[in-house]
Design a protein around this motif. Structure first.
Motif, PDB file in Angstrom:
ATOM      1  N   GLU A 201      44.158 -37.159 -59.781  1.00  0.00           N
ATOM      2  CA  GLU A 201      44.879 -36.278 -60.641  1.00  0.00           C
ATOM      3  C   GLU A 201      43.772 -35.460 -61.563  1.00  0.00           C
ATOM      4  O   GLU A 201      42.745 -36.318 -62.111  1.00  0.00           O
ATOM      5  N   GLU A 202      44.111 -34.243 -62.126  1.00  0.00           N
ATOM      6  CA  GLU A 202      43.451 -33.638 -63.239  1.00  0.00           C
ATOM      7  C   GLU A 202      41.883 -33.504 -62.879  1.00  0.00           C
ATOM      8  O   GLU A 202      41.154 -33.869 -63.631  1.00  0.00           O
ATOM      9  N   GLY A 203      41.591 -33.093 -61.898  1.00  0.00           N
ATOM     10  CA  GLY A 203      40.180 -33.097 -61.324  1.00  0.00           C
ATOM     11  C   GLY A 203      39.356 -34.350 -61.107  1.00  0.00           C
ATOM     12  O   GLY A 203      38.021 -34.284 -61.098  1.00  0.00           O
ATOM     13  N   ALA A 204      39.709 -35.666 -61.357  1.00  0.00           N
ATOM     14  CA  ALA A 204      39.206 -36.886 -61.170  1.00  0.00           C
ATOM     15  C   ALA A 204      39.026 -37.370 -59.718  1.00  0.00           C
ATOM     16  O   ALA A 204      39.955 -36.947 -58.829  1.00  0.00           O
ATOM     17  N   SER A 205      38.162 -38.169 -59.290  1.00  0.00           N
ATOM     18  CA  SER A 205      38.081 -38.344 -58.025  1.00  0.00           C
ATOM     19  C   SER A 205      38.076 -40.012 -58.027  1.00  0.00           C
ATOM     20  O   SER A 205      37.471 -40.730 -59.025  1.00  0.00           O
ATOM     21  N   VAL A 206      38.485 -40.652 -56.877  1.00  0.00           N
ATOM     22  CA  VAL A 206      38.334 -42.192 -56.691  1.00  0.00           C
ATOM     23  C   VAL A 206      36.916 -42.224 -55.898  1.00  0.00           C
ATOM     24  O   VAL A 206      36.736 -41.559 -55.157  1.00  0.00           O
ATOM     25  N   LEU A 207      36.274 -43.384 -56.393  1.00  0.00           N
ATOM     26  CA  LEU A 207      35.017 -43.416 -55.651  1.00  0.00           C
ATOM     27  C   LEU A 207      34.913 -43.912 -54.298  1.00  0.00           C
ATOM     28  O   LEU A 207      35.811 -44.694 -53.995  1.00  0.00           O
ATOM     29  N   GLN A 208      34.384 -43.088 -53.309  1.00  0.00           N
ATOM     30  CA  GLN A 208      34.494 -43.467 -51.902  1.00  0.00           C
ATOM     31  C   GLN A 208      32.895 -43.784 -51.382  1.00  0.00           C
ATOM     32  O   GLN A 208      32.148 -43.350 -52.310  1.00  0.00           O
ATOM     33  N   LEU A 209      32.757 -43.986 -50.211  1.00  0.00           N
ATOM     34  CA  LEU A 209      31.261 -44.005 -49.402  1.00  0.00           C
ATOM     35  C   LEU A 209      31.654 -43.069 -48.401  1.00  0.00           C
ATOM     36  O   LEU A 209      31.766 -43.410 -47.131  1.00  0.00           O
ATOM     37  N   PRO A 210      31.655 -41.576 -48.301  1.00  0.00           N
ATOM     38  CA  PRO A 210      31.934 -40.737 -47.214  1.00  0.00           C
ATOM     39  C   PRO A 210      30.637 -40.709 -46.342  1.00  0.00           C
ATOM     40  O   PRO A 210      30.897 -40.291 -45.024  1.00  0.00           O
ATOM     41  N   GLN A 211      29.469 -40.973 -46.884  1.00  0.00           N
ATOM     42  CA  GLN A 211      28.167 -40.979 -45.988  1.00  0.00           C
ATOM     43  C   GLN A 211      27.708 -42.187 -45.859  1.00  0.00           C
ATOM     44  O   GLN A 211      27.991 -43.235 -46.654  1.00  0.00           O
ATOM     45  N   GLN A 212      26.879 -42.211 -44.783  1.00  0.00           N
ATOM     46  CA  GLN A 212      26.114 -43.327 -44.521  1.00  0.00           C
ATOM     47  C   GLN A 212      25.190 -43.810 -45.705  1.00  0.00           C
ATOM     48  O   GLN A 212      24.433 -42.841 -46.008  1.00  0.00           O
ATOM     49  N   GLU A 213      25.322 -44.996 -46.046  1.00  0.00           N
ATOM     50  CA  GLU A 213      24.180 -45.268 -47.313  1.00  0.00           C
ATOM     51  C   GLU A 213      22.932 -45.085 -46.876  1.00  0.00           C
ATOM     52  O   GLU A 213      22.004 -44.897 -47.783  1.00  0.00           O
TER      53      GLU A 213
ATOM     54  N   GLU B 125      21.764 -34.839 -65.408  1.00  0.00           N
ATOM     55  CA  GLU B 125      22.375 -34.189 -64.317  1.00  0.00           C
ATOM     56  C   GLU B 125      21.740 -34.417 -62.826  1.00  0.00           C
ATOM     57  O   GLU B 125      22.500 -34.789 -62.014  1.00  0.00           O
ATOM     58  N   THR B 126      20.201 -35.248 -62.881  1.00  0.00           N
ATOM     59  CA  THR B 126      19.887 -35.265 -61.373  1.00  0.00           C
ATOM     60  C   THR B 126      20.508 -36.612 -60.885  1.00  0.00           C
ATOM     61  O   THR B 126      21.090 -36.501 -59.724  1.00  0.00           O
ATOM     62  N   ASP B 127      20.826 -37.827 -61.613  1.00  0.00           N
ATOM     63  CA  ASP B 127      21.300 -38.960 -61.146  1.00  0.00           C
ATOM     64  C   ASP B 127      22.595 -38.685 -60.837  1.00  0.00           C
ATOM     65  O   ASP B 127      23.395 -39.399 -59.956  1.00  0.00           O
ATOM     66  N   ALA B 128      23.432 -37.913 -61.742  1.00  0.00           N
ATOM     67  CA  ALA B 128      24.823 -37.722 -61.477  1.00  0.00           C
ATOM     68  C   ALA B 128      25.135 -36.871 -60.081  1.00  0.00           C
ATOM     69  O   ALA B 128      26.188 -37.110 -59.522  1.00  0.00           O
ATOM     70  N   GLU B 129      24.249 -36.044 -59.848  1.00  0.00           N
ATOM     71  CA  GLU B 129      24.269 -35.085 -58.476  1.00  0.00           C
ATOM     72  C   GLU B 129      24.213 -36.259 -57.348  1.00  0.00           C
ATOM     73  O   GLU B 129      25.050 -35.962 -56.294  1.00  0.00           O
ATOM     74  N   LEU B 130      23.125 -37.021 -57.403  1.00  0.00           N
ATOM     75  CA  LEU B 130      23.185 -38.060 -56.447  1.00  0.00           C
ATOM     76  C   LEU B 130      24.337 -38.872 -56.194  1.00  0.00           C
ATOM     77  O   LEU B 130      24.857 -39.220 -55.184  1.00  0.00           O
ATOM     78  N   ALA B 131      24.865 -39.459 -57.503  1.00  0.00           N
ATOM     79  CA  ALA B 131      26.098 -40.029 -57.442  1.00  0.00           C
ATOM     80  C   ALA B 131      27.191 -39.589 -56.958  1.00  0.00           C
ATOM     81  O   ALA B 131      28.188 -40.143 -56.078  1.00  0.00           O
ATOM     82  N   ALA B 132      27.429 -38.130 -57.185  1.00  0.00           N
ATOM     83  CA  ALA B 132      28.752 -37.331 -56.515  1.00  0.00           C
ATOM     84  C   ALA B 132      28.492 -37.212 -55.193  1.00  0.00           C
ATOM     85  O   ALA B 132      29.534 -37.245 -54.501  1.00  0.00           O
ATOM     86  N   GLN B 133      27.268 -37.091 -54.607  1.00  0.00           N
ATOM     87  CA  GLN B 133      27.102 -36.949 -53.240  1.00  0.00           C
ATOM     88  C   GLN B 133      27.387 -38.286 -52.614  1.00  0.00           C
ATOM     89  O   GLN B 133      28.145 -38.516 -51.556  1.00  0.00           O
ATOM     90  N   TYR B 134      26.960 -39.642 -53.204  1.00  0.00           N
ATOM     91  CA  TYR B 134      27.061 -40.907 -52.571  1.00  0.00           C
ATOM     92  C   TYR B 134      28.596 -41.195 -52.759  1.00  0.00           C
ATOM     93  O   TYR B 134      29.008 -41.869 -51.495  1.00  0.00           O
ATOM     94  N   PHE B 135      29.346 -41.136 -53.890  1.00  0.00           N
ATOM     95  CA  PHE B 135      30.565 -41.605 -54.072  1.00  0.00           C
ATOM     96  C   PHE B 135      31.520 -40.504 -53.511  1.00  0.00           C
ATOM     97  O   PHE B 135      33.064 -40.721 -53.837  1.00  0.00           O
ATOM     98  N   GLY B 136      31.397 -39.275 -53.285  1.00  0.00           N
ATOM     99  CA  GLY B 136      32.333 -38.365 -52.757  1.00  0.00           C
ATOM    100  C   GLY B 136      33.219 -37.660 -53.894  1.00  0.00           C
ATOM    101  O   GLY B 136      34.236 -37.457 -54.114  1.00  0.00           O
TER     102      GLY B 136
END
Length: 677
Positions: free
Chosen positions: A365-377, A346-357
């Protein structure tokens, strides 16, 4: 029971070898069968990683009832557009002229004399969205062929005459000057998307050749707007979903204007071109993002596209098994929050979700996300991010992988050779240079015959039957010229010369200087294809102009320089009007206006540290299209090294431009200043 395609080497054709359709490969025998049987020809053109090609195959070509109808009333020919770009180009021109649009799969109906009379792309199995069903199209064509054959022949004849009248004329055939290049830059500025980077709307394709022009134009003129467009576009792409944030490498295009959702297929040519562009962007700006993306893209090519023989495979499919047996586009690449948690906790998944958008709603589709870098690393802990990326990549590697088209295309390998050679040299990665040399060795060993004629493709170490087209000769020569500059080995310059001699002898119109996509002694189609505009790769025309110009700078060969200048006449005509579609020609024109500069580096030995430092400085110069030769004093391997002694017993660099040479220098800073625009 397999059909005739089972004997082919093309992965795309082999995908159709078990169809119930009685396919023929493109051949004289197929058209002879059409003449004998009195049937029209169905020509179906596609490529292995084409999503809608697969859809139409599953819906129609694997359907027994449809196949029975096709076999009864048509001679059916299947073509891999990547193996036969000449066939594809000729009939795509007809499709676009008749319908105003084109694409793949391409579906064309021909007379037994190969003259087209009805066109389309994808046809569904049942009528929808205003499109007729494929069966309705087949029945309509069969009816017209049976009952109105004279009318069909008239239509086909008119189309062929119209195509024949499309020979390219480009005025006085002089190369563009300052005015035309300034107009091209202005045109690009008008089409630029300042909020999102790139040019135009959706779908958005990576503008590799245009960015190369912008970087060269900035280097030569100091135009900050050009550099800003190049930098912002590259950053937006690198931070978007079109870039694989875990494994490196770029997808074919973005379906939206924001670079978020890609069409997930990965092509060798895109990644070769973009790897080189990001390396050149780093050379111009020192951008750490550009450095990272260039290296990650190079590593992606070597890791996932390199073949056992040392060449590079053509593509990875967009579709893959989603784990439930269904083939789904993007399944290999997208993530849900739940999947992140399953892999990371859970903890690292939350970081990954923020990091990759990655969001609950998803960007795909179907609630999946393409990984991006929406914020400065920089706002994230670098070590934690590295750990997260490593674990996600390991988990993704366990998913069913997309299919790979293992066909080695000469032109695209030439582009990869140039990119890997330069990236390896810029970033002190000899393994990348070695990969470039291995691919070049394969092309020489397998694709070149005793007359230095080039075969288009090979697979599994077996050369294909199709002759190389202009882009093959030009892009392979470009790759060999890049190897010449990086390695100092004269053999690569020699092989580039062999290929470019064929260009002059067999592809150039001696009267006008125009270039054709096929050789003068190639198979005669309904018209000889000819197109100077960029598509997914530089056109053969402008790629040849660039390679001819660089070869002339390396050797002093006047016929090659003259041919390059004449070929650039089309850029003078088209550059101010359609700059987005002739970016590589504009980049070559920048090199011509700058000279291009010729740099010779001599030392006591190639591995001498001071010689290596001067050589690296020369390679990192931003002067547009500069050519570099390096060797031991007294070497006769490269013409630029002739009569170039050491200076005061020390390694030296000689810089010449437009038949005028600077005083030789032993100083790195002086050399750097003489080569930076």
């Amino acid at each position: 029971m397999p059909n005739r395609l089972a004997q082919e080497t093309s992965p795309y054709l082999l995908q159709h070898a078990d169809n119930p359709v009685d396919w023929w490969p493109w051949s004289g025998e197929a058209f002879e069968e059409a003449r004998k049987s009195g049937k029209p020809v169905l020509l179906s053109v596609g490529y292995s990683s084409c999503h809608w090609c697969h859809v139409m195959a599953h819906e129609s070509f694997e359907d027994q009832e449809t196949a029975d109808y096709l076999n009864a009333h048509f001679v059916n020919i299947k073509v891999d557009r990547e193996e036969r770009p000449d066939v594809d180009a000729v009939y795509m021109e007809a499709v676009q002229a008749a319908t105003g649009q084109g694409g793949w799969p391409m579906t064309v109906f021909l007379t037994p004399d190969a003259e087209p009379f009805y066109f389309g792309t994808y046809f569904p199995p049942a009528p929808r969205h205003g499109m007729p069903s494929f069966r309705q199209v087949l029945e309509g064509v069969r009816s017209a062929w049976a009952d109105r054959r004279d009318e069909v022949a008239d239509v086909a004849g008119k189309i062929v005459r119209d195509l024949a009248g499309r020979e390219i004329s480009y005025g006085d055939s002089q190369a563009p000057g300052e005015e035309e290049l300034a107009q091209a830059l202005l045109g690009l500025t008008r089409e630029y998307d300042p909020q999102r980077g790139g040019f135009g709307g959706a779908p958005k394709f990576p503008p590799s050749m245009v960015v190369e022009f912008l970087l060269r134009h900035h280097a030569r003129t100091g135009a900050e707007g050009a550099l800003q467009m190049a930098t912002d576009t590259c950053e937006r792409m690198a931070r978007g979903g079109i870039y694989d944030q875990l494994g490196g490498g770029f997808a074919r295009y973005s379906v939206d204007r924001e670079w978020v959702v890609p069409h997930f297929e990965k092509m060798l040519y895109d990644n070769a071109l973009l790897c080189r562009v990001y390396a050149h962007l780093w050379r111009a700006t020192g951008s750490e993002l550009a450095r990272r993306v260039a290296l990650e893209t190079a590593d992606f090519m070597v890791r996932e596209l390199r073949t056992a023989e040392g060449g590079f495979a053509s593509a990875l499919d967009a579709d893959s098994d989603d784990g439930s047996g269904k083939h789904v586009e993007g399944a290999y690449y997208v993530w849900t929050p739940a999947q992140l948690t399953e892999v990371l906790g859970e903890t690292d998944a939350e970081l990954a979700a923020q990091y990759f958008g990655v969001t609950d709603e998803g960007t795909f589709e179907e609630g999946a996300s393409v990984l991006q870098l929406p914020q400065q690393e920089g706002v994230f802990d670098a070590e934690k991010v590295a750990s997260v990326k490593r674990r996600l990549l390991d988990a993704r590697d366990a998913r069913p992988a997309p299919g790979r088209d293992d066909k080695v295309v000469a032109a695209w390998n030439g582009l990869a050779i140039a990119a890997l050679a330069e990236t390896g040299a810029f970033f002190d990665r000899p393994d990348l240079v070695e990969a470039a040399v291995a691919a070049a060795d394969l092309l020489v060993r397998l694709h070149l015959d005793e007359q230095a004629r080039l075969a288009r493709t090979s697979k599994d170490g077996h050369v294909g039957a199709n002759a190389g087209v202009l882009e093959d000769y030009a892009d392979v020569a470009e790759g060999f010229l890049a190897l010449t500059a990086v390695t100092g080995e004269g053999v690569w310059l020699e092989f580039a010369g062999f290929l470019l001699d064929h260009v002059l002898a067999r592809f150039v119109d001696p009267e006008s200087g125009a270039l054709y996509d096929t050789a003068s002694d190639a198979e005669q189609l309904i018209r000889r294809p000819q197109d100077p505009t960029d598509n997914a790769v530089p056109s053969g025309w402008t790629a040849a102009a660039g390679a001819l110009l660089s070869y002339a700078a390396q050797t002093g060969a006047e016929p090659h320089r003259t041919a390059a200048e004449r070929a650039l006449g089309v850029v003078k005509a088209l550059g101010p009007r359609v700059p987005r579609f002739i970016g590589w020609g504009l980049a070559v024109a920048e090199a011509l206006l700058d000279g291009p500069r010729e740099v010779a580096v001599v030392g006591p030995a190639l591995d001498d540290p001071a010689t290596r430092l001067l050589h690296r400085t020369a390679l990192l110069g931003t002067a547009p299209g500069a050519v570099v030769a390096v060797g031991a004093v007294g070497s006769d391997e490269l013409p630029l090294l002739a009569d170039r002694p050491l200076v005061g017993g020390e390694p030296a660099a000689y810089v010449c431009r437009n038949f005028t040479c600077d005083a030789p220098t032993t100083e790195v800073e002086r050399l750097r200043s003489s080569l930076n625009g």
